[in-house]
Design a protein around this motif. Structure first.
Motif, PDB file in Angstrom:
ATOM      1  N   VAL A   5       0.848  -1.188   0.000  1.00  0.00           N
ATOM      2  CA  VAL A   5       0.000   0.000   0.000  1.00  0.00           C
ATOM      3  C   VAL A   5       0.887   1.243   0.000  1.00  0.00           C
ATOM      4  CG1 VAL A   5      -1.721   1.289   1.318  1.00  0.00           C
ATOM      5  CG2 VAL A   5      -1.837  -1.202   1.220  1.00  0.00           C
ATOM      6  N   PRO A   6       0.630   2.217  -0.870  1.00  0.00           N
ATOM      7  CA  PRO A   6       1.453   3.437  -0.856  1.00  0.00           C
ATOM      8  C   PRO A   6       1.354   4.144   0.495  1.00  0.00           C
ATOM      9  CG  PRO A   6       0.077   3.347  -2.826  1.00  0.00           C
ATOM     10  CD  PRO A   6      -0.401   2.256  -1.918  1.00  0.00           C
ATOM     11  N   ALA A   7       2.454   4.761   0.910  1.00  0.00           N
ATOM     12  CA  ALA A   7       2.423   5.547   2.134  1.00  0.00           C
ATOM     13  C   ALA A   7       1.574   6.797   1.940  1.00  0.00           C
ATOM     14  CB  ALA A   7       3.846   5.935   2.544  1.00  0.00           C
ATOM     15  N   LEU A   8       1.601   7.348   0.734  1.00  0.00           N
ATOM     16  CA  LEU A   8       0.773   8.517   0.407  1.00  0.00           C
ATOM     17  C   LEU A   8       0.301   8.400  -1.028  1.00  0.00           C
ATOM     18  CD1 LEU A   8      -0.374  11.361   1.066  1.00  0.00           C
ATOM     19  CD2 LEU A   8       1.793  12.300   0.232  1.00  0.00           C
ATOM     20  N   GLU A   9      -0.986   8.614  -1.222  1.00  0.00           N
ATOM     21  CA  GLU A   9      -1.550   8.645  -2.571  1.00  0.00           C
ATOM     22  C   GLU A   9      -2.443   9.872  -2.693  1.00  0.00           C
ATOM     23  OE1 GLU A   9      -3.257   5.556  -5.892  1.00  0.00           O
ATOM     24  OE2 GLU A   9      -3.566   5.088  -3.769  1.00  0.00           O
ATOM     25  N   VAL A  10      -2.146  10.695  -3.680  1.00  0.00           N
ATOM     26  CA  VAL A  10      -2.902  11.920  -3.940  1.00  0.00           C
ATOM     27  C   VAL A  10      -3.490  11.801  -5.338  1.00  0.00           C
ATOM     28  CG1 VAL A  10      -2.747  14.428  -4.244  1.00  0.00           C
ATOM     29  CG2 VAL A  10      -1.428  13.301  -2.432  1.00  0.00           C
ATOM     30  N   GLY A  31       5.795   5.488  -2.278  1.00  0.00           N
ATOM     31  CA  GLY A  31       5.836   4.137  -1.746  1.00  0.00           C
ATOM     32  C   GLY A  31       6.572   4.062  -0.412  1.00  0.00           C
ATOM     33  N   GLN A  32       6.445   2.941   0.252  1.00  0.00           N
ATOM     34  CA  GLN A  32       7.134   2.711   1.513  1.00  0.00           C
ATOM     35  C   GLN A  32       8.650   2.758   1.292  1.00  0.00           C
ATOM     36  OE1 GLN A  32       5.611  -1.005   3.047  1.00  0.00           O
ATOM     37  NE2 GLN A  32       3.495  -0.404   2.640  1.00  0.00           N
ATOM     38  N   GLY A  33       9.351   3.449   2.178  1.00  0.00           N
ATOM     39  CA  GLY A  33      10.796   3.564   2.076  1.00  0.00           C
ATOM     40  C   GLY A  33      11.281   4.553   1.036  1.00  0.00           C
ATOM     41  N   GLU A  34      10.378   5.285   0.422  1.00  0.00           N
ATOM     42  CA  GLU A  34      10.738   6.219  -0.653  1.00  0.00           C
ATOM     43  C   GLU A  34      10.904   7.631  -0.099  1.00  0.00           C
ATOM     44  OE1 GLU A  34       8.771   7.886  -4.853  1.00  0.00           O
ATOM     45  OE2 GLU A  34       7.914   6.153  -3.820  1.00  0.00           O
ATOM     46  N   CYS A  35      11.968   8.300  -0.507  1.00  0.00           N
ATOM     47  CA  CYS A  35      12.165   9.710  -0.180  1.00  0.00           C
ATOM     48  C   CYS A  35      11.811  10.526  -1.413  1.00  0.00           C
ATOM     49  CB  CYS A  35      13.613   9.979   0.241  1.00  0.00           C
ATOM     50  SG  CYS A  35      13.893  11.691   0.768  1.00  0.00           S
ATOM     51  N   ALA A  36      10.718  11.252  -1.329  1.00  0.00           N
ATOM     52  CA  ALA A  36      10.233  12.053  -2.457  1.00  0.00           C
ATOM     53  C   ALA A  36      10.450  13.532  -2.142  1.00  0.00           C
ATOM     54  CB  ALA A  36       8.759  11.775  -2.724  1.00  0.00           C
ATOM     55  N   ILE A  37      11.093  14.216  -3.048  1.00  0.00           N
ATOM     56  CA  ILE A  37      11.384  15.636  -2.885  1.00  0.00           C
ATOM     57  C   ILE A  37      10.329  16.437  -3.646  1.00  0.00           C
ATOM     58  CG2 ILE A  37      13.069  17.471  -3.203  1.00  0.00           C
ATOM     59  CD1 ILE A  37      13.981  15.289  -1.277  1.00  0.00           C
ATOM     60  N   LEU A  38       9.617  17.283  -2.918  1.00  0.00           N
ATOM     61  CA  LEU A  38       8.633  18.179  -3.528  1.00  0.00           C
ATOM     62  C   LEU A  38       9.347  19.495  -3.817  1.00  0.00           C
ATOM     63  CD1 LEU A  38       5.652  18.709  -4.332  1.00  0.00           C
ATOM     64  CD2 LEU A  38       5.296  19.533  -1.985  1.00  0.00           C
ATOM     65  N   LEU A  39       9.680  19.685  -5.082  1.00  0.00           N
ATOM     66  CA  LEU A  39      10.523  20.804  -5.489  1.00  0.00           C
ATOM     67  C   LEU A  39       9.674  21.838  -6.215  1.00  0.00           C
ATOM     68  CD1 LEU A  39      13.589  21.515  -5.450  1.00  0.00           C
ATOM     69  CD2 LEU A  39      13.744  20.464  -7.722  1.00  0.00           C
ATOM     70  N   GLY A  40       9.797  23.085  -5.764  1.00  0.00           N
ATOM     71  CA  GLY A  40       9.036  24.133  -6.426  1.00  0.00           C
ATOM     72  C   GLY A  40       9.435  25.496  -5.917  1.00  0.00           C
TER      73      GLY A  40
END
Length: 247
Positions: A5-10, A31-40
């Motif tokens: 299951v995704p840790a976050l789904e938008v 996903g689990q264990g994923e580091c996602a950078i929100l760049l803006g």
């Protein structure tokens, strides 16, 4: 074979302040264990997105799910799986490090015994155990950030939101925080959504979500985003993505 299951789904998330649209059909998953950078850049919609994920604002359209729990329908279960470090400090300066953490643990229903075990674990991980009885106002900015990260992890969330957490930190403190967060993703399977505008905080194995004028302009691994823009660096790709349509 079960699918994680995704840790976050938008999905199809939009939000407006009166006539001004802050987010326009935003969608992504982490996903689990994923580091996602929100760049803006400033004004891209990063703070609005965080306000919706933390339910400071209610999303009128679209859906947000945290660790499989729909935020609108099952907000308590969803928010229980979320840890947050806001851009502005939120520790009580007149309480000790340990008192701040105990208060947070009690909000999440942890027993005193379990809370003390987790407080010790997280402070040791942050190199802050020996300062547990000091008042927060005695700490420098980097140490306060370490306490805030420890606090956000006490209840063992599936997802950690970091909203420009390195603002005001010196270079060594910023690097130590970046390294620590990436290690948490690797060792604990923690998922992270990290809002920043600083290119040097991005690791080669991170995912990128580039947000500009309320829309997702690109998403994928660093390599995928660079390839999609025909760029050699994240800085060059970011410039191309955010300069599009500028006059």
């Amino acid at each position: 074979m079960s699918v994680a299951v995704p840790a976050l789904e938008v999905e199809h998330l939009s939000f407006a302040y009166g006539p001004r649209k802050a987010l326009d059909d935003v969608g992504f998953r982490i996903g689990q264990g994923e580091c996602a950078i929100l760049l803006g850049p400033n004004g891209a919609g990063k703070s609005t997105l965080f306000s919706l994920v933390t339910r400071l604002y209610d999303a009128p359209s679209g859906q947000i799910s945290i660790a499989g729990h729909a935020l609108r329908k099952d907000s308590c279960a969803a928010l229980a799986r979320l840890g947050v470090v806001f851009q502005q400090p939120t520790l009580d300066l007149d309480l000790s490090v340990a008192q701040n953490l105990r208060y947070h643990a009690s909000l999440h229903g942890l027993s005193r015994k379990e809370a003390e075990l987790r407080i010790r674990e997280e402070l040791e991980r942050q190199g802050m155990e020996e300062r547990r009885d000091e008042k927060v106002r005695q700490l420098n900015g980097g140490h306060r950030r370490r306490v805030e990260i420890a606090r956000a992890l006490l209840h063992r969330p599936a997802l950690l939101l970091l909203d420009e957490p390195s603002v005001g930190l010196d270079v060594p403190s910023r690097k130590a925080m970046v390294d620590h967060i990436h290690e948490l993703c690797r060792s604990r399977g923690l998922a992270v959504l990290w809002a920043t505008h600083l290119i040097d905080e991005i690791g080669q194995d991170d995912s990128l979500i580039v947000l500009h004028k309320g829309r997702v302009r690109a998403q994928g691994t660093v390599r995928e985003v660079l390839a999609g823009q025909g760029a050699e660096t994240v800085s060059a790709a970011f410039h191309r993505l955010t300069a599009e349509g500028e006059g």
